[in-house]
Design a protein around this motif. Structure first.
Motif, mmCIF file in Angstrom:
data_model
loop_
_atom_site.group_PDB
_atom_site.id
_atom_site.type_symbol
_atom_site.label_atom_id
_atom_site.label_comp_id
_atom_site.label_asym_id
_atom_site.label_seq_id
_atom_site.Cartn_x
_atom_site.Cartn_y
_atom_site.Cartn_z
ATOM 1 N N GLY A 106 69.750 18.593 37.613
ATOM 2 C CA GLY A 106 70.619 17.437 37.800
ATOM 3 C C GLY A 106 69.870 16.167 37.459
ATOM 4 N N GLU A 107 69.782 15.254 38.414
ATOM 5 C CA GLU A 107 69.087 13.982 38.221
ATOM 6 C C GLU A 107 67.617 14.048 38.643
ATOM 7 O OE1 GLU A 107 70.378 11.203 36.777
ATOM 8 O OE2 GLU A 107 72.096 12.466 36.331
ATOM 9 N N THR A 108 67.138 15.249 38.928
ATOM 10 C CA THR A 108 65.762 15.412 39.389
ATOM 11 C C THR A 108 64.897 16.069 38.316
ATOM 12 O OG1 THR A 108 66.497 15.628 41.690
ATOM 13 C CG2 THR A 108 64.291 16.421 41.174
ATOM 14 N N ILE A 109 63.697 15.525 38.125
ATOM 15 C CA ILE A 109 62.725 16.072 37.175
ATOM 16 C C ILE A 109 61.540 16.603 37.975
ATOM 17 C CG2 ILE A 109 61.345 15.645 35.109
ATOM 18 C CD1 ILE A 109 62.951 13.010 34.789
ATOM 19 N N ILE A 110 61.181 17.859 37.743
ATOM 20 C CA ILE A 110 60.059 18.461 38.455
ATOM 21 C C ILE A 110 58.983 18.854 37.450
ATOM 22 C CG2 ILE A 110 59.303 20.353 39.938
ATOM 23 C CD1 ILE A 110 62.162 20.469 41.029
ATOM 24 N N VAL A 111 57.792 18.314 37.643
ATOM 25 C CA VAL A 111 56.646 18.642 36.793
ATOM 26 C C VAL A 111 55.587 19.278 37.677
ATOM 27 C CG1 VAL A 111 54.934 17.773 35.172
ATOM 28 C CG2 VAL A 111 57.164 16.648 35.328
ATOM 29 N N LYS A 112 55.085 20.445 37.259
ATOM 30 C CA LYS A 112 54.181 21.204 38.117
ATOM 31 C C LYS A 112 52.942 21.665 37.360
ATOM 32 C CE LYS A 112 56.204 23.823 41.017
ATOM 33 N NZ LYS A 112 56.958 24.934 41.672
ATOM 34 N N GLY A 113 51.789 21.501 38.000
ATOM 35 C CA GLY A 113 50.522 21.971 37.446
ATOM 36 C C GLY A 113 49.845 22.905 38.430
ATOM 37 N N THR A 114 49.140 23.926 37.925
ATOM 38 C CA THR A 114 48.484 24.889 38.798
ATOM 39 C C THR A 114 47.056 25.176 38.340
ATOM 40 O OG1 THR A 114 49.344 26.764 37.531
ATOM 41 C CG2 THR A 114 50.641 26.036 39.424
ATOM 42 N N LYS A 115 46.251 25.623 39.288
ATOM 43 C CA LYS A 115 44.894 26.044 38.970
ATOM 44 C C LYS A 115 44.460 27.098 39.977
ATOM 45 C CE LYS A 115 40.076 24.652 38.568
ATOM 46 N NZ LYS A 115 39.053 23.619 38.809
ATOM 47 N N LYS A 116 43.838 28.159 39.481
ATOM 48 C CA LYS A 116 43.334 29.214 40.349
ATOM 49 C C LYS A 116 41.816 29.196 40.311
ATOM 50 C CE LYS A 116 45.632 32.923 40.991
ATOM 51 N NZ LYS A 116 46.332 34.231 40.924
ATOM 52 N N SER A 117 41.201 29.388 41.475
ATOM 53 C CA SER A 117 39.738 29.397 41.552
ATOM 54 C C SER A 117 39.182 30.617 40.822
ATOM 55 C CB SER A 117 39.283 29.412 43.013
ATOM 56 O OG SER A 117 39.737 30.589 43.670
ATOM 57 N N LYS A 118 37.915 30.549 40.444
ATOM 58 C CA LYS A 118 37.295 31.628 39.685
ATOM 59 C C LYS A 118 37.302 32.953 40.434
ATOM 60 C CE LYS A 118 34.238 28.685 36.919
ATOM 61 N NZ LYS A 118 32.822 28.352 36.574
ATOM 62 N N ASP A 119 37.139 32.880 41.762
ATOM 63 C CA ASP A 119 37.130 34.112 42.548
ATOM 64 C C ASP A 119 38.535 34.568 42.926
ATOM 65 O OD1 ASP A 119 37.862 32.291 44.490
ATOM 66 O OD2 ASP A 119 35.977 32.413 45.601
ATOM 67 N N GLY A 120 39.541 33.776 42.579
ATOM 68 C CA GLY A 120 40.924 34.152 42.842
ATOM 69 C C GLY A 120 41.377 33.954 44.268
ATOM 70 N N ASN A 121 40.532 33.373 45.122
ATOM 71 C CA ASN A 121 40.881 33.221 46.537
ATOM 72 C C ASN A 121 41.783 32.020 46.813
ATOM 73 O OD1 ASN A 121 39.455 35.468 47.461
ATOM 74 N ND2 ASN A 121 37.552 34.316 47.648
ATOM 75 N N ILE A 122 41.763 31.032 45.924
ATOM 76 C CA ILE A 122 42.495 29.792 46.165
ATOM 77 C C ILE A 122 43.334 29.418 44.951
ATOM 78 C CG2 ILE A 122 42.257 27.301 46.568
ATOM 79 C CD1 ILE A 122 39.690 27.897 48.109
ATOM 80 N N THR A 123 44.589 29.065 45.190
ATOM 81 C CA THR A 123 45.471 28.558 44.140
ATOM 82 C C THR A 123 45.909 27.149 44.503
ATOM 83 O OG1 THR A 123 46.302 30.759 43.592
ATOM 84 C CG2 THR A 123 47.632 28.883 42.882
ATOM 85 N N MET A 145 47.578 23.898 48.536
ATOM 86 C CA MET A 145 46.522 24.873 48.317
ATOM 87 C C MET A 145 46.904 26.132 49.092
ATOM 88 S SD MET A 145 42.508 24.560 49.359
ATOM 89 C CE MET A 145 42.198 23.311 48.097
ATOM 90 N N THR A 146 46.880 27.283 48.418
ATOM 91 C CA THR A 146 47.286 28.524 49.058
ATOM 92 C C THR A 146 46.232 29.607 48.861
ATOM 93 O OG1 THR A 146 48.472 29.292 47.084
ATOM 94 C CG2 THR A 146 49.735 28.014 48.689
ATOM 95 N N GLY A 147 46.268 30.585 49.736
ATOM 96 C CA GLY A 147 45.378 31.728 49.635
ATOM 97 C C GLY A 147 45.900 32.867 50.484
ATOM 98 N N LYS A 148 45.307 34.041 50.332
ATOM 99 C CA LYS A 148 45.731 35.200 51.106
ATOM 100 C C LYS A 148 44.686 35.626 52.127
ATOM 101 C CE LYS A 148 48.852 37.156 47.630
ATOM 102 N NZ LYS A 148 49.188 38.338 46.810
ATOM 103 N N ARG A 149 43.425 35.402 51.800
ATOM 104 C CA ARG A 149 42.351 35.802 52.704
ATOM 105 C C ARG A 149 41.746 34.594 53.401
ATOM 106 N NH1 ARG A 149 38.391 39.305 49.101
ATOM 107 N NH2 ARG A 149 38.862 37.645 47.615
ATOM 108 N N TRP A 150 41.137 34.839 54.567
ATOM 109 C CA TRP A 150 40.512 33.770 55.336
ATOM 110 C C TRP A 150 39.169 34.261 55.871
ATOM 111 C CZ3 TRP A 150 41.589 28.881 55.137
ATOM 112 C CH2 TRP A 150 41.085 27.992 56.104
ATOM 113 N N SER A 151 38.131 33.543 55.555
ATOM 114 C CA SER A 151 36.786 33.856 56.023
ATOM 115 C C SER A 151 36.045 32.534 56.141
ATOM 116 C CB SER A 151 36.066 34.783 55.037
ATOM 117 O OG SER A 151 35.867 34.128 53.787
ATOM 118 N N GLU A 152 34.820 32.586 56.643
ATOM 119 C CA GLU A 152 34.047 31.355 56.786
ATOM 120 C C GLU A 152 33.811 30.711 55.421
ATOM 121 O OE1 GLU A 152 32.618 28.568 59.405
ATOM 122 O OE2 GLU A 152 33.613 30.469 59.836
#
Length: 265
Positions: A106-123, A145-152
């Motif tokens: 409609g009247e909304t424009i959405i622009v999206k950029g992404t990047k994944k960390s080398k180890d794949g833990n963070i997007t 920022m998203t991820g699936k695993r959680w550690s120190e």
């Protein structure tokens, strides 16, 4: 009820209502303005995610994902040239991101950029959502920022990167949101409402309001552990919990968020 509004807005099984022109802008402004306190990017707003991860571990809830989000009202541009300049400047700040083509809704424009960390833990995901009203362009900037695993290690990497990114991307103090998802696989038959009460107790939180259904429970509460809060019915809230049971032999899905759940449930 505020929580009922959010449930209708975010539940995949219920159709989201359509908001037109000024209504859309008002909705975005409302969500951003709801945060009772905003503050600089430091450990204060990132600690809740670690608190939620520890609570899930103690309650034997298997984590399936986590999200940290910062949102900011970027204001109006008077014409297309000004809007394009804003987008270009953001692209130049994030040359390591992969940017998709603009989406027009409609009247909304959405622009999206992404990047994944080398180890794949963070997007990382950066979204510029812009609504056109007459010849003006109103933009909201969102960084997640998203991820699936959680550690120190994941925690330290995530907190450091999140702090750096938000300092670079936002011109003022954005609103912060944290969310964690999990599942309960045990065979013990415990009512969803009882499960939700166990989670609230872990945060020493006071119940504010909720929705109780046979297969779905959503509660709002307030804990003094965190510094952000919203006002609802003249009460503060900064913790939302949602549990869904999709049937026999399937895990109970759990979402915990502060100050509200941005994830769909």
């Amino acid at each position: 009820m505020f929580i009922l509004f959010l449930s209708k807005l975010m539940n995949k099984e219920r159709k989201c209502f359509t908001v037109k022109k000024i209504g859309l802008i008002s909705l975005v402004l409302f969500i951003i303005a709801m945060v009772h306190h905003t503050y600089k990017t430091d450990a204060k707003h990132m600690n809740p995610l670690d608190d939620m991860a520890k609570a899930m571990d103690e309650l034997k809830i298997e984590m399936t994902g986590w999200t940290m989000t910062a949102k900011e009202n970027s204001g109006f541009e008077s014409d297309w040239k000004g809007y394009k300049s804003r987008v270009d400047k953001l692209h130049n700040k994030t040359l390591d991101f992969t940017w998709g083509k603009p989406e027009y809704k409609g009247e909304t424009i959405i622009v999206k950029g992404t990047k994944k960390s080398k180890d794949g833990n963070i997007t990382e995901t950066l979204t510029i959502s812009t609504h056109r009203l007459d010849e003006h362009y109103y933009s909201v900037l969102s960084y997640s920022m998203t991820g699936k695993r959680w550690s120190e290690k994941v925690k330290n990497d995530a907190f450091s990167l999140f702090s750096t990114r938000t300092s670079e991307l936002f011109s003022s103090n954005p609103s912060f949101f944290s969310c964690i998802s999990g599942k309960i696989n045990d065979t013990m038959v415990i009512a969803l409402s009882k499960r939700a009460e166990q989670i609230i107790h872990k945060f020493d939180a006071d119940f504010v309001e909720g929705i109780h259904e046979e297969t779905f429970v959503s509660l709002s509460a307030y804990t003094e552990l965190w510094q952000t809060s919203l006002e609802t019915k003249e009460k503060k809230m900064n913790l939302q919990i949602a549990l869904r049971n999709k049937g026999k032999n399937t895990p109970v899905e759990v979402l915990i968020g502060t100050p509200i759940l941005l994830n769909e449930y």
